[in-house]
Design an enzyme around this catalytic site. Sequence first.
Site, short mmCIF file in Angstrom:
data_model
loop_
_atom_site.label_atom_id
_atom_site.label_comp_id
_atom_site.label_asym_id
_atom_site.label_seq_id
_atom_site.Cartn_x
_atom_site.Cartn_y
_atom_site.Cartn_z
N ARG A 155 0.84 -1.21 0.00
CA ARG A 155 0.00 0.00 0.00
C ARG A 155 0.87 1.25 0.00
NH1 ARG A 155 -3.22 -3.93 2.36
NH2 ARG A 155 -5.01 -4.29 0.97
N ASP A 184 -0.16 -6.25 -3.90
CA ASP A 184 -1.58 -6.06 -3.62
C ASP A 184 -2.17 -5.24 -4.76
OD1 ASP A 184 -4.16 -5.70 -2.19
OD2 ASP A 184 -3.01 -6.45 -0.49
N HIS A 254 -6.87 -9.50 -4.86
CA HIS A 254 -5.86 -8.46 -4.60
C HIS A 254 -4.83 -8.45 -5.73
CE1 HIS A 254 -7.29 -7.20 -0.66
NE2 HIS A 254 -7.46 -8.47 -0.34
N ASP A 317 -7.33 -14.33 0.44
CA ASP A 317 -8.40 -13.63 1.16
C ASP A 317 -9.17 -12.69 0.25
OD1 ASP A 317 -6.00 -12.06 0.98
OD2 ASP A 317 -6.96 -10.59 2.30
N GLU A 318 -10.37 -12.38 0.68
CA GLU A 318 -11.20 -11.31 0.09
C GLU A 318 -11.28 -11.41 -1.43
OE1 GLU A 318 -10.63 -7.90 3.51
OE2 GLU A 318 -9.16 -7.94 1.89
N TRP A 384 -7.53 -14.87 10.53
CA TRP A 384 -7.73 -13.46 10.82
C TRP A 384 -9.18 -13.14 11.17
CZ3 TRP A 384 -10.38 -9.70 7.74
CH2 TRP A 384 -10.87 -10.16 6.51
N TYR A 409 -4.67 -6.44 14.61
CA TYR A 409 -4.49 -5.56 13.45
C TYR A 409 -4.05 -4.21 13.99
CZ TYR A 409 -6.19 -8.66 9.81
OH TYR A 409 -6.31 -9.68 8.89
N GLU A 461 -2.65 1.00 4.72
CA GLU A 461 -3.50 1.91 3.95
C GLU A 461 -3.49 3.32 4.54
OE1 GLU A 461 -5.85 -2.06 3.56
OE2 GLU A 461 -4.45 -1.12 4.94
#
Length: 757
Positions: A155, A184, A254, A317-318, A384, A409, A461
């Site tokens: 990031r 990412d 990502h 992830d995600e 997580w 986190y 971020e």
Amino acid sequence: MRSILLTAAVISGLFSGAAAAASPPLLPLPAKISPQQGRFDFRHARVAATDGGERAAANRLALLLRQTGSPQLLSSPEGDIRFRRNGAIAGEEAYRLTVTPKGVAVEAATDAGLFYGAETLWQLIAASKNGTIAATVIDDAPAFAWRGLLLDSARHFQPPEYVKAVIDRMAAEKLNVLHWHLVDDQGWRIPIDKYPRLIEIGAWRRPAGAAGTDAQGNPVRYGGFYTKDQIREIVAYAAARHITIVPEIEMPGHATAAIAAYPALAAAADPVKAPGADWGVYENLFNTDDSTFTFLQNVLDEVIELFPSTYIHVGGDEAVKVQWIADPRAQARIKALGLKNEAELQGWFIARIGDYLATKGRKIVGWDEILEGHVPPSATVMSWHGIDGGIVAAKAGHDAVLSPSPEFYIDHMQSMSADEPSSRGEVIDWKKFYETPVVPHGLTDAERAHILGVQANLWTEHMRTTAIMDRQMWPRAAMLAEIAWTPGEKRQWDEFATRLPAELAREKALGIGYDRTPLQALGTFNGAGDKVAVALESPVKAGTLHYTTDGSAPLATSPAYGAPLTLATGTTLRTRAFLGAEPFGEEKGWTLSTAMTRTRSASELELCSRAVPLRPEDDAETDGKRHVFWGDIFHPCWIWRAAPLAGIKSVTARVGQVPFNYQIGPDLAKVVFDKPETKAGELLVRADAANGPIVARVPLGKAADNPGVSTLTFTLPATLSATPAGQAGPHDLYFSFAQPGPDPLWMLDRLTLDPVQ
């Protein structure tokens, strides 16, 4: 000697009483400490070391002593401080430290054990105020093998020297795994010779908002990458400090930066053209063609060449499946493989990569979403979503690392102070962080053996600078080191708090940054006639607040705060937290005035909702700095409870605008605003209810042309007295914005109630 004396001044009171004797100022606390009789004088000590590992440990001790201003020790074969091998000490990282009046022995079977013994000896010496340390025997070994910290360089790119500085600090705390997040949506930081566009295109983006344009009106090119030589140097630097670097190459999601560089990798028919400048979850996925696997395998081949770690992190992830649902190739894969859905397709995707890495002698690590599919038994799961993923993984026979969100986190706030840096909006104070459970219940001994350890994650971020990163990492990463190293039954917050000042003193002596804000008291000020009612709070939740009202520095003998104070205006109030007789927090002071009772920062206001609270940093500077706001990005709305409106004529509001650079998918429909009456929008003020009557509609006007913080002053209309409660006395005021859409996102910075002159 100056630094060592300063250190001793901070911690000298920690050695009184039996409890102090059982817990010298060490972090992490060793597994077993056995106090002995007498003391060892180290001021003219000599150090003896024979083989390479012994010398490396001795050199580490010398380096740390030099950095903290302690006396330098001479080398001699007849040394009083001896580093030596002892094969009888079981454990890859175990050591024994023996201090007698005649000398010190650091013993271990391994280089790592000698290294950690040297660091414990350094902490003992750094705490000394008279050139001696107490005789003791320390038998020590870690509770967990994986003691990790994630560094997100995707990031925001950090210089190689900073990465090495992080490694140094990790080593000083006995952390041993650096999870390096190198790719990412927002950037690709590792060069791959077969695919040069990954750094030519994927390593650079244009920041959102005003930060994306320079003073001459040109687009800003923001980013960077590490050369292979730099990576090799960093890997070697870490290895010399017994830290393994685990690289992360994200897949199948990502993937925006990689797809921007090589559009043929995309699952979407219309691939993105540049890495993203938004935070959140992009929908961009790698496609499932064989050619994509060829790409990923070639990338991993070069990653393996750079990183000797057994583990390679592959993300997982995600991965929003919208593009796979629409991609005929993905649907054909599902049908050909006899899979049920896109989640199982991801499991197949990760398993295929895992099988390939296994042929190279490597193991995959993935976020807990990889459990949605069938992954190889050798896959390690990083949990997580709380620790539940770790429990499921262990029961299924997978190794697991616990990295629960939000507790571990460390991009979340540490206090509600307006001085906290930009961050995510849940407060994870130090006590809450330290007390996070890491031993899952309901597991058999065999299943519990699959829990390799714990990890804290620094997602960047909201951390544009390394200074912000230091504040967010430390001292929480040092606390994680104790969670990972010290037996669980020995960890107690109140006892740990007595050792924390010594840790902070060492960091001060080393000249390194950490977040001091939680060590300062928070004050709330309300009017009480011609006096000020003051409520104090210690964010760090340890010790006792002491205060003075005559401008003098607080001492342990000063009055202890127990209930709100009512003080005359003009009083200089100073406060500080103490543990017994010794200072624990940092001093904070105010000169009281009626103006303080009529001013609130956004952090002191209540949010109307907490869907996604954040502390976003402004994208432009005001008065030479970027301001940090506080609000719910889904519904920017603030409440001043019981605002003292009697005698108030007008309000001065400081407001700013930030880019709405958040990828939130269909949730964007939940971000709603009042309909504006002007092109730029308005600041709205309501009384006594979130849906109450609008008592002021303030056009943003010229503020819309200012990317920084602007000041709006407006008169409270006479119609306010027509509200059900009337104008006299306090009222709840609700502040929000009417605007045509979420970008830019208007945020409140500060409010002041202006009295009738």
